[in-house]
Design a protein around this motif. Structure first.
Motif, PDB file in Angstrom:
ATOM      1  N   GLY A 160      -4.999   5.812  10.091  1.00 54.33           N
ATOM      2  CA  GLY A 160      -4.161   6.757   9.130  1.00 54.33           C
ATOM      3  C   GLY A 160      -3.862   6.034   7.959  1.00 54.33           C
ATOM      4  N   GLY A 209      -2.168   3.268   0.539  1.00 55.92           N
ATOM      5  CA  GLY A 209      -1.026   2.365   0.157  1.00 55.92           C
ATOM      6  C   GLY A 209      -0.580   1.347   1.119  1.00 55.92           C
ATOM      7  N   ASP A 235      -0.432   5.233  12.123  1.00 58.74           N
ATOM      8  CA  ASP A 235       0.329   6.087  11.254  1.00 58.74           C
ATOM      9  C   ASP A 235      -0.715   7.209  10.963  1.00 58.74           C
TER      10      ASP A 235
HETATM   11  C1  LIG Z   1       0.610   9.945   7.298  1.00 58.32           C
HETATM   12  S1  LIG Z   1      -1.130   9.753   6.707  1.00 58.32           S
HETATM   13  C2  LIG Z   1      -1.195   7.964   6.388  1.00 58.32           C
HETATM   14  C3  LIG Z   1      -0.301   7.401   5.184  1.00 58.32           C
HETATM   15  C4  LIG Z   1      -0.638   6.030   4.827  1.00 58.32           C
HETATM   16  N1  LIG Z   1      -0.392   4.900   5.873  1.00 58.32           N
HETATM   17  C5  LIG Z   1       0.234   5.672   3.558  1.00 58.32           C
HETATM   18  O1  LIG Z   1       0.322   4.189   3.433  1.00 58.32           O
HETATM   19  O2  LIG Z   1       0.788   6.333   2.839  1.00 58.32           O
HETATM   20  C6  LIG Z   1      -1.882  10.410   8.255  1.00 58.32           C
HETATM   21  C7  LIG Z   1      -3.533   9.999   7.931  1.00 58.32           C
HETATM   22  O3  LIG Z   1      -4.104  10.011   9.291  1.00 58.32           O
HETATM   23  C8  LIG Z   1      -5.195  10.605   9.287  1.00 58.32           C
HETATM   24  N2  LIG Z   1      -5.909  10.890  10.439  1.00 58.32           N
HETATM   25  C9  LIG Z   1      -5.253  11.590  11.438  1.00 58.32           C
HETATM   26  N3  LIG Z   1      -5.900  11.777  12.524  1.00 58.32           N
HETATM   27  C10 LIG Z   1      -7.030  11.181  12.325  1.00 58.32           C
HETATM   28  C11 LIG Z   1      -8.422  11.228  13.208  1.00 58.32           C
HETATM   29  N4  LIG Z   1      -8.543  11.378  14.425  1.00 58.32           N
HETATM   30  N5  LIG Z   1      -9.193  10.279  12.432  1.00 58.32           N
HETATM   31  C12 LIG Z   1      -9.249   9.877  11.248  1.00 58.32           C
HETATM   32  N6  LIG Z   1      -8.109  10.116  10.337  1.00 58.32           N
HETATM   33  C13 LIG Z   1      -7.029  10.732  10.878  1.00 58.32           C
HETATM   34  C14 LIG Z   1      -5.264  11.751   8.226  1.00 58.32           C
HETATM   35  O4  LIG Z   1      -6.553  11.844   7.775  1.00 58.32           O
HETATM   36  C15 LIG Z   1      -4.360  11.078   7.182  1.00 58.32           C
HETATM   37  O5  LIG Z   1      -4.883  10.730   5.951  1.00 58.32           O
END
Ligand SMILES: C[S@@+](CC[C@H](N)C(=O)[O-])C[C@H]1O[C@@H](n2cnc3c(N)ncnc32)[C@H](O)[C@@H]1O
Length: 255
Positions: A90, A95, A185
């Protein structure tokens, strides 16, 4: 309340006190000082490595609070093996991934962050457990992240792994990379269970599992995943509960 002579800032002092498979003193120190002693503002802002990394995270854009970035910094800089890879599940705009890569670059370490994400938004979510929906976070701007990595010379410390975790993770593990830290995340139930179960047999001794989401009101699915896999299946006890939920795997052995 804190000072650079404190064991928290001495990599040679770890583990500080092992109990029930985790370094309970490290969890207490990080958690209490971040929550109650304003460690980021009073101490970490004096640290050039932290300040450069936080500048990178803020200019690329991260959803993580300063406290969470401070906690990642304390684990990466002081408590983990100096060359261990990080798997981030995630990354969204990247960032927190550029934050961690910037730390490794500043410290001239060989560690690399593997940033796993679709970079096109959430996959299908669990309609009951998750409040997030398919397509949330679709505006990740992967092209911009790649340009940022190149222009900030972070390529030696950050790899972008695009796709759903279950499509990309097996190849990375088959390639022989053993993570020392999982930074999870991704907010939602099924992927959290999947990445923990899949990575656990490959983790390095002393590994950290750092979970961003389970204690947030909108992420009960993430907490369900923690209770199901980390607590009931793997019988682990948490090392830290603020600002992240942190577990150690394989469990630490008391000397
Ligand atoms: C809250 S955001 C991450 C925030 C980031 N770490 C930051 O610094 O702002 C959650 C991310 O998880 C990804 N995500 C959730 N499930 C996923 C999966 N099964 N495979 C790939 N990406 C996934 C989403 O696409 C999203 O971009």
């Amino acid at each position: 309340m804190t000072g650079s002579s404190d064991p928290l800032f001495n990599p040679l002092a770890y583990p500080l006190h092992v109990s029930q498979g985790r370094d309970i003193r490290a969890g207490h120190l990080r958690g209490c000082w971040l929550e109650f002693a304003d460690l980021v503002q009073t101490t970490l802002t004096e640290d050039r490595v932290f300040m450069q990394a936080i500048e990178a995270a803020r200019s690329r854009g991260s959803l993580l609070s300063d406290q969470k970035l401070g906690n990642l910094f304390l684990v990466l800089r002081y408590a983990m093996a100096a060359d261990a890879p990080i798997f981030e599940f995630g990354s969204y705009r990247g960032g927190s991934a550029v934050f961690m890569a910037s730390i490794f670059k500043s410290l001239a370490r060989t560690s690399r962050v593997y940033a796993f994400d679709t970079f096109e938004g959430m996959p299908i979510t669990d309609a009951v457990r998750d409040l997030h929906s398919e397509g949330d976070f679709h505006d990740a701007d992967l092209g911009g992240l790649r340009e940022f990595i190149a222009s900030h010379d972070l390529g030696d410390h950050l790899s972008v792994i695009q796709g759903r975790f279950d499509e990309t993770l097996p190849d990375v593990l088959t390639g022989g990379v053993s993570p020392g830290v999982l930074h999870i995340d991704c907010d939602i139930y099924e992927p959290i269970k999947y990445v923990i179960r899949t990575c656990a047999p490959h983790m390095r001794d002393g590994g950290h599992i750092i979970l961003d989401d389970p204690l947030h009101g909108s992420c009960l699915g993430a907490f369900d995943a923690v209770q199901e896999v980390l607590v009931r299946e793997m019988a682990l006890t948490a090392e830290q509960a603020y600002p992240h939920l942190v577990y150690r795997y394989p469990p630490l052995r008391a000397d």
